[in-house]
Design a protein around this motif. Structure first.
Motif, PDB file in Angstrom:
ATOM      1  N   ALA A  32      -5.306 -14.073  11.341  1.00 59.50           N
ATOM      2  CA  ALA A  32      -5.611 -14.616   9.979  1.00 59.50           C
ATOM      3  C   ALA A  32      -6.279 -13.804   9.159  1.00 59.50           C
ATOM      4  CB  ALA A  32      -6.753 -15.848  10.209  1.00 59.50           C
ATOM      5  N   LEU A  33      -7.136 -12.950   9.471  1.00 57.68           N
ATOM      6  CA  LEU A  33      -7.739 -12.034   8.678  1.00 57.68           C
ATOM      7  C   LEU A  33      -6.861 -10.769   8.104  1.00 57.68           C
ATOM      8  CD1 LEU A  33     -11.404 -10.409   9.191  1.00 57.68           C
ATOM      9  CD2 LEU A  33      -9.436  -8.869   8.569  1.00 57.68           C
ATOM     10  N   SER A  34      -5.823 -10.433   8.994  1.00 57.34           N
ATOM     11  CA  SER A  34      -4.966  -9.651   8.712  1.00 57.34           C
ATOM     12  C   SER A  34      -4.100  -9.985   7.650  1.00 57.34           C
ATOM     13  CB  SER A  34      -3.985  -9.219   9.884  1.00 57.34           C
ATOM     14  OG  SER A  34      -2.995  -8.170   9.488  1.00 57.34           O
ATOM     15  N   THR A  35      -3.624 -11.425   7.764  1.00 55.67           N
ATOM     16  CA  THR A  35      -2.599 -12.070   6.949  1.00 55.67           C
ATOM     17  C   THR A  35      -3.561 -11.992   5.448  1.00 55.67           C
ATOM     18  OG1 THR A  35      -1.594 -13.048   8.692  1.00 55.67           O
ATOM     19  CG2 THR A  35      -1.846 -14.014   5.924  1.00 55.67           C
ATOM     20  N   ALA A  40      -4.560 -10.163  -0.201  1.00 59.29           N
ATOM     21  CA  ALA A  40      -5.388  -9.644  -1.111  1.00 59.29           C
ATOM     22  C   ALA A  40      -5.032  -8.281  -1.712  1.00 59.29           C
ATOM     23  CB  ALA A  40      -6.857  -9.392  -0.562  1.00 59.29           C
ATOM     24  N   VAL A  41      -4.451  -7.462  -0.721  1.00 59.97           N
ATOM     25  CA  VAL A  41      -3.838  -6.070  -1.241  1.00 59.97           C
ATOM     26  C   VAL A  41      -2.653  -6.443  -2.329  1.00 59.97           C
ATOM     27  CG1 VAL A  41      -2.776  -3.978  -0.751  1.00 59.97           C
ATOM     28  CG2 VAL A  41      -4.579  -4.728   0.659  1.00 59.97           C
ATOM     29  N   GLU A  42      -1.757  -7.283  -2.110  1.00 64.11           N
ATOM     30  CA  GLU A  42      -0.595  -7.558  -2.845  1.00 64.11           C
ATOM     31  C   GLU A  42      -1.135  -8.104  -4.004  1.00 64.11           C
ATOM     32  OE1 GLU A  42       1.921  -9.891  -0.209  1.00 64.11           O
ATOM     33  OE2 GLU A  42       2.774  -8.003   0.803  1.00 64.11           O
ATOM     34  N   GLN A  43      -2.097  -9.017  -3.952  1.00 63.66           N
ATOM     35  CA  GLN A  43      -2.644  -9.519  -5.204  1.00 63.66           C
ATOM     36  C   GLN A  43      -2.905  -8.549  -6.220  1.00 63.66           C
ATOM     37  OE1 GLN A  43      -6.022 -12.438  -4.521  1.00 63.66           O
ATOM     38  NE2 GLN A  43      -6.660 -11.692  -6.536  1.00 63.66           N
ATOM     39  N   VAL A  44      -3.871  -7.536  -5.741  1.00 64.97           N
ATOM     40  CA  VAL A  44      -4.580  -6.709  -6.711  1.00 64.97           C
ATOM     41  C   VAL A  44      -3.652  -5.644  -7.193  1.00 64.97           C
ATOM     42  CG1 VAL A  44      -6.692  -7.038  -5.854  1.00 64.97           C
ATOM     43  CG2 VAL A  44      -5.511  -5.333  -4.920  1.00 64.97           C
ATOM     44  N   MET A  87      -1.930  -1.618   7.302  1.00 59.53           N
ATOM     45  CA  MET A  87      -0.602  -1.037   6.814  1.00 59.53           C
ATOM     46  C   MET A  87      -0.239  -1.623   5.284  1.00 59.53           C
ATOM     47  SD  MET A  87       0.360   0.587   9.060  1.00 59.53           S
ATOM     48  CE  MET A  87       1.712   1.331   8.045  1.00 59.53           C
ATOM     49  N   ALA A  88      -0.752  -2.708   4.782  1.00 59.98           N
ATOM     50  CA  ALA A  88      -0.825  -3.090   3.384  1.00 59.98           C
ATOM     51  C   ALA A  88      -1.843  -2.103   2.745  1.00 59.98           C
ATOM     52  CB  ALA A  88      -1.256  -4.504   3.175  1.00 59.98           C
ATOM     53  N   VAL A  89      -2.721  -1.915   3.066  1.00 58.16           N
ATOM     54  CA  VAL A  89      -3.524  -0.778   2.583  1.00 58.16           C
ATOM     55  C   VAL A  89      -2.829   0.699   2.524  1.00 58.16           C
ATOM     56  CG1 VAL A  89      -5.963   0.395   2.513  1.00 58.16           C
ATOM     57  CG2 VAL A  89      -5.741  -2.061   3.109  1.00 58.16           C
ATOM     58  N   ALA A  90      -2.549   1.084   3.618  1.00 57.19           N
ATOM     59  CA  ALA A  90      -1.810   2.315   3.577  1.00 57.19           C
ATOM     60  C   ALA A  90      -0.650   2.327   2.790  1.00 57.19           C
ATOM     61  CB  ALA A  90      -1.133   2.561   4.885  1.00 57.19           C
ATOM     62  N   ASN A  91       0.134   1.256   2.547  1.00 64.06           N
ATOM     63  CA  ASN A  91       1.408   1.415   1.555  1.00 64.06           C
ATOM     64  C   ASN A  91       1.044   0.995   0.262  1.00 64.06           C
ATOM     65  OD1 ASN A  91       3.021   2.002   3.717  1.00 64.06           O
ATOM     66  ND2 ASN A  91       3.473  -0.147   4.419  1.00 64.06           N
ATOM     67  N   CYS A  92      -0.298   0.846  -0.212  1.00 66.19           N
ATOM     68  CA  CYS A  92      -0.497   0.454  -1.415  1.00 66.19           C
ATOM     69  C   CYS A  92      -0.306   1.691  -2.683  1.00 66.19           C
ATOM     70  CB  CYS A  92      -2.181  -0.069  -1.679  1.00 66.19           C
ATOM     71  SG  CYS A  92      -2.754  -0.601  -3.244  1.00 66.19           S
ATOM     72  N   PRO A  93       0.284   1.076  -3.696  1.00 66.63           N
ATOM     73  CA  PRO A  93       0.651   2.185  -4.781  1.00 66.63           C
ATOM     74  C   PRO A  93      -0.521   2.598  -5.448  1.00 66.63           C
ATOM     75  CG  PRO A  93       1.631   0.024  -5.515  1.00 66.63           C
ATOM     76  CD  PRO A  93       1.029  -0.005  -4.039  1.00 66.63           C
ATOM     77  N   LEU A  94      -1.697   2.093  -5.365  1.00 69.87           N
ATOM     78  CA  LEU A  94      -2.878   2.237  -6.175  1.00 69.87           C
ATOM     79  C   LEU A  94      -3.691   3.100  -5.346  1.00 69.87           C
ATOM     80  CD1 LEU A  94      -3.625  -1.172  -7.442  1.00 69.87           C
ATOM     81  CD2 LEU A  94      -2.692   0.785  -8.905  1.00 69.87           C
ATOM     82  N   PRO A  95      -4.707   3.955  -6.004  1.00 73.56           N
ATOM     83  CA  PRO A  95      -5.346   4.930  -5.205  1.00 73.56           C
ATOM     84  C   PRO A  95      -6.528   3.828  -4.507  1.00 73.56           C
ATOM     85  CG  PRO A  95      -5.270   5.537  -7.604  1.00 73.56           C
ATOM     86  CD  PRO A  95      -4.477   4.396  -7.313  1.00 73.56           C
ATOM     87  N   THR A  96      -6.843   4.119  -3.316  1.00 73.67           N
ATOM     88  CA  THR A  96      -7.585   3.396  -2.287  1.00 73.67           C
ATOM     89  C   THR A  96      -8.758   4.159  -1.739  1.00 73.67           C
ATOM     90  OG1 THR A  96      -6.153   3.566  -0.472  1.00 73.67           O
ATOM     91  CG2 THR A  96      -5.684   1.793  -1.895  1.00 73.67           C
ATOM     92  N   ILE A  97      -9.782   3.682  -1.701  1.00 72.58           N
ATOM     93  CA  ILE A  97     -10.971   4.276  -1.283  1.00 72.58           C
ATOM     94  C   ILE A  97     -11.521   3.266  -0.048  1.00 72.58           C
ATOM     95  CG2 ILE A  97     -13.427   5.105  -1.627  1.00 72.58           C
ATOM     96  CD1 ILE A  97     -12.653   5.461  -4.600  1.00 72.58           C
ATOM     97  N   ALA A  98     -11.904   3.716   0.886  1.00 74.04           N
ATOM     98  CA  ALA A  98     -12.664   3.013   2.082  1.00 74.04           C
ATOM     99  C   ALA A  98     -14.125   3.158   2.036  1.00 74.04           C
ATOM    100  CB  ALA A  98     -12.097   3.296   3.433  1.00 74.04           C
TER     101      ALA A  98
END
Length: 211
Positions: A32-35, A40-44, A87-98
């Motif tokens: 559920a959390l992964s989904t 969330a990633v796709e939304q932003v 993997m959604a974070v890994a494939n995000c086209p925007l710059p990402t910071i953890a």
């Protein structure tokens, strides 16, 4: 807690803050959390007002890995579903910071690795722990970690179980810096792409991926 609360999203000044929000379970990945994380990633990334993304964990942990108790007998399909979130974070086209505020263990390490840049809090610990759990380090962990720190350190982490604290993570190139407030530091760093034209930000990341 409802499933919709497992991942929180806020947007300010062209930067999205995504918070994995299950602190009682140390933000461990469930299906559920992964989904919700993928959603969330796709939304932003679909929001034209968002130029960069910061990902962090609620409470004391960044992410304690996969909730293995939720996998049942279908371990491999279950893990693939859990991996889908980071993997959604890994494939995000925007710059990402953890913004790694605490322990990043197993799949939580993968979530940190999936981001373009990692900023560690003083309590951050990067710990693969796959072998101890009898699991192959899937989800791209071997490739992402070797790319971040080189083969010797990656082998020490994955084959020999060596955890990296915040200072060691910076020393070996896994984290950019240590900050008392990693979220604030990540948001400050994200101000760079936030102030740039979105199409240039997207094109720059796409070009860096291609090269």
């Amino acid at each position: 807690m409802s499933e919709s609360d497992l991942v929180l999203v806020s947007v300010e000044s062209h930067v999205a803050l995504i918070t994995v929000n299950d602190p009682d379970r140390r933000n461990a990945f469930s299906a559920a959390l992964s989904t919700r994380l993928r959603a969330a990633v796709e939304q932003v990334q679909a929001d034209p007002e968002v130029h960069a993304v910061v990902v962090t964990g609620a409470g004391k942990a960044f992410c304690a890995g996969a909730d293995l108790s939720a996998l049942g007998d279908a371990a491999e399909p279950g893990l693939l579903q859990i991996y889908d979130g980071f993997m959604a974070v890994a494939n995000c086209p925007l710059p990402t910071i953890a913004a790694v505020n605490g322990a990043a263990v197993g799949a939580g390490l993968n979530l940190a690795l999936a981001a373009d840049v990692r900023i560690a809090g003083p309590a951050a610990v990067f710990d693969a722990r796959f072998q101890k759990l009898g699991l192959h380090p899937g989800g791209g962990a071997t490739w992402m970690l070797q790319r971040a720190v080189g083969p010797q350190v990656a082998r020490a982490v994955l084959l020999f179980g060596m955890p990296l604290n915040a200072e060691a993570a910076v020393r070996h190139g896994l984290a950019l810096s240590v900050a008392d407030d990693p979220v604030a530091a990540a948001l400050a760093l994200a101000a760079g792409p936030a102030a740039a034209p979105r199409e240039i930000v997207l094109a720059t990341k796409a070009t860096m991926r291609a090269t």
